[in-house]
Design an enzyme around this catalytic site. Structure first.
Site, mmCIF file in Angstrom:
data_model
loop_
_atom_site.group_PDB
_atom_site.id
_atom_site.type_symbol
_atom_site.label_atom_id
_atom_site.label_comp_id
_atom_site.label_asym_id
_atom_site.label_seq_id
_atom_site.Cartn_x
_atom_site.Cartn_y
_atom_site.Cartn_z
ATOM 1 N N ASN A 181 -10.235 0.647 -0.229
ATOM 2 C CA ASN A 181 -9.255 0.522 0.863
ATOM 3 C C ASN A 181 -9.860 0.903 2.203
ATOM 4 O O ASN A 181 -10.411 2.004 2.350
ATOM 5 C CB ASN A 181 -8.076 1.465 0.615
ATOM 6 N N HIS A 196 -9.012 4.985 -2.272
ATOM 7 C CA HIS A 196 -8.336 5.015 -0.967
ATOM 8 C C HIS A 196 -9.218 5.793 0.007
ATOM 9 O O HIS A 196 -10.239 6.366 -0.361
ATOM 10 C CB HIS A 196 -6.974 5.704 -1.115
ATOM 11 N N ASP A 246 0.857 -1.190 0.000
ATOM 12 C CA ASP A 246 0.000 0.000 0.000
ATOM 13 C C ASP A 246 0.898 1.247 0.000
ATOM 14 O O ASP A 246 1.820 1.353 0.822
ATOM 15 C CB ASP A 246 -0.855 -0.051 1.281
ATOM 16 N N SER A 302 -8.725 2.588 8.656
ATOM 17 C CA SER A 302 -9.104 3.289 9.892
ATOM 18 C C SER A 302 -10.258 2.605 10.630
ATOM 19 O O SER A 302 -10.270 2.553 11.868
ATOM 20 C CB SER A 302 -9.485 4.734 9.576
ATOM 21 N N HIS A 349 -7.823 10.048 3.795
ATOM 22 C CA HIS A 349 -7.290 9.081 4.762
ATOM 23 C C HIS A 349 -7.604 9.470 6.213
ATOM 24 O O HIS A 349 -7.723 10.645 6.531
ATOM 25 C CB HIS A 349 -5.772 8.960 4.597
ATOM 26 N N GLY A 350 -7.678 8.466 7.070
ATOM 27 C CA GLY A 350 -7.769 8.706 8.510
ATOM 28 C C GLY A 350 -9.203 8.732 9.033
ATOM 29 O O GLY A 350 -10.165 8.431 8.307
HETATM 30 P P1 13P Z 1 -8.852 4.874 5.571
HETATM 31 O O1 13P Z 1 -7.950 5.721 6.430
HETATM 32 O O2 13P Z 1 -10.074 5.622 5.177
HETATM 33 O O3 13P Z 1 -9.142 3.574 6.206
HETATM 34 O O4 13P Z 1 -8.059 4.578 4.204
HETATM 35 C C1 13P Z 1 -7.129 3.540 4.139
HETATM 36 C C2 13P Z 1 -6.317 3.585 2.897
HETATM 37 O O5 13P Z 1 -6.603 4.269 1.930
HETATM 38 C C3 13P Z 1 -5.124 2.746 2.856
HETATM 39 O O6 13P Z 1 -4.363 2.978 1.730
HETATM 40 O O1 G3H Z 2 -3.227 5.026 3.752
HETATM 41 C C1 G3H Z 2 -2.617 4.658 4.746
HETATM 42 C C2 G3H Z 2 -3.006 3.445 5.489
HETATM 43 O O2 G3H Z 2 -4.092 3.702 6.337
HETATM 44 C C3 G3H Z 2 -1.824 2.906 6.216
HETATM 45 O O3 G3H Z 2 -1.549 3.647 7.349
HETATM 46 O O4 G3H Z 2 0.847 4.218 7.136
HETATM 47 O O5 G3H Z 2 -0.291 4.248 9.353
HETATM 48 O O6 G3H Z 2 0.201 2.081 8.194
HETATM 49 P P1 G3H Z 2 -0.108 3.539 8.048
HETATM 50 ZN ZN ZN Z 3 -4.455 4.955 0.948
#
Ligand code: 13P
Ligand code: G3H
Ligand code: ZN
Length: 322
Positions: free
Chosen positions: A267, A224, A83, A270, A181-182
């Site tokens: 994806n 994502h 990823d 979180s 993200h997050g």
């Molecule tokens: P979330 O933070 O919304 O779970 O997204 C995860 C992600 O895109 C990992 O690449």
């Molecule tokens: O997009 C990122 C994923 O949620 C992975 O998170 O880099 O904290 O492992 P991380």
């Molecule tokens: Zn991502």
């Protein structure tokens, strides 16, 4: 069956109007929770590993955990995916080290540079039977050690996608249509409040997704930042000593709609973290005398499993497709 790449998974998903779940894994309980749900629901799955996960758990431990999942679930199609691969070297290390799929994320680089780096990864990966995801556009939020503010994020430009895919030869494309993200995907001021006082985020730009799909017929698109931040788990965290005000995610019905269109991979990370953290916080609170990690990891794993089952059936639509 041995590890699979994403080619056949995505072909079937595109034609079937569903998406494959890509869940981030960092330890044994997360791998078990995800794969047990997928095996019971007969759903193909992508287990993905970030740069941060490799730094935390060590590449070899993660590969061996996934190999163990294959032994325990011999009929389940499982892809092991990098990823947000930050550079060619990391992608190469994962390809050489047993992954069946990688993402090269050069989306923060200028267009031509993104093409150049992605093409180099594709050449190496394809020579080893490994599929490649690339990215165009910039999501807001936190990924590994990169933080992108809402102001610096940008939607994917549909007019760029044909050239990008033709020149790089990538197998799937992550696009930015408003996910992030997050657990804090949207600022409260971007949202409205519903009758229960819960924040409702702005809708995804499905029009951009459709524009992209028109330019790339039959080509798998990736989303994502697609956690929905279940408010029950946010409450569980906050009721048990946590402090996560205004955490808000992408509504599940919008993700389901995207999966019916060209999106073949969604994806989710979180949401798994929220389930695990909420469960463990509640356990500590209810059992202040307990100190055996197995006692709190067991319900955490069980809740991850039920959350994944919910996603497979209600968001991805990939149950019964293995
Ligand atoms: P979330 O933070 O919304 O779970 O997204 C995860 C992600 O895109 C990992 O690449
Ligand atoms: O997009 C990122 C994923 O949620 C992975 O998170 O880099 O904290 O492992 P991380
Ligand atoms: Zn991502």
């Amino acid at each position: 069956m041995p590890l699979v790449n994403t080619k056949e998974m995505f072909e079937k998903a595109y034609n079937g109007g569903y998406a494959i779940g890509a869940f981030n894994v960092n330890n044994m309980e997360i791998v078990q929770g995800i794969t047990e749900a997928c095996a019971e629901e007969n759903a193909p799955v992508i287990l993905q590993v970030s740069k941060g996960a490799r730094a935390y758990a060590n590449h070899n431990y993660l590969v061996k955990l996934v190999e163990a999942a294959i032994v325990c679930n011999p009929d389940l199609p499982i892809a092991l995916h990098l990823d947000h691969g930050p550079d060619f070297e990391t992608c190469k290390a994962c390809i050489d080290g047993g992954f069946s799929s990688v993402m090269i994320d050069a989306s923060s680089k200028p267009f031509e540079e993104n093409i150049e780096i992605t093409k180099k990864v594709v050449e190496y990966a394809h020579a080893h039977g490994v599929t490649v995801e690339a990215e165009l556009g910039t999501l807001a939020g936190v990924e590994d050690d990169v933080q992108v503010s809402a102001e610096d994020s940008s939607y994917t430009r549909p007019e760029e996608v044909e050239e990008f895919v033709a020149k790089t030869g990538c197998d799937s494309l992550a696009i930015a249509i408003g996910t992030s993200h997050g657990a804090y995907k949207f600022k409260p001021e971007q949202c409205t409040r519903n009758e229960k006082g819960i924040l409702v985020p702005p809708p995804l730009r499905l029009d951009i997704l459709d524009e992209v799909a028109k330019k790339l017929p039959g080509f798998p698109i990736v989303l994502h930042g697609s956690s929905s931040v279940p408010q029950d788990y946010v409450k569980m965290i906050n009721d048990n000593g946590g402090k996560m005000p205004d955490a808000v995610g992408v509504p599940e019905d919008q993700l389901r709609e995207a999966a019916r269109r060209a999106v073949c991979k969604i994806n989710i990370d979180s949401d798994l973290r929220l389930a695990m953290t909420g469960t463990i916080r509640q356990f500590y609170n209810e059992h202040p005398d307990k100190f055996d990690p197995r006692e709190y990891l067991k319900p955490a794993r069980a809740n991850i499993k039920e959350l994944v089952r919910h996603k497979l059936i209600n968001v991805l639509g990939c149950n019964g497709k293995a």
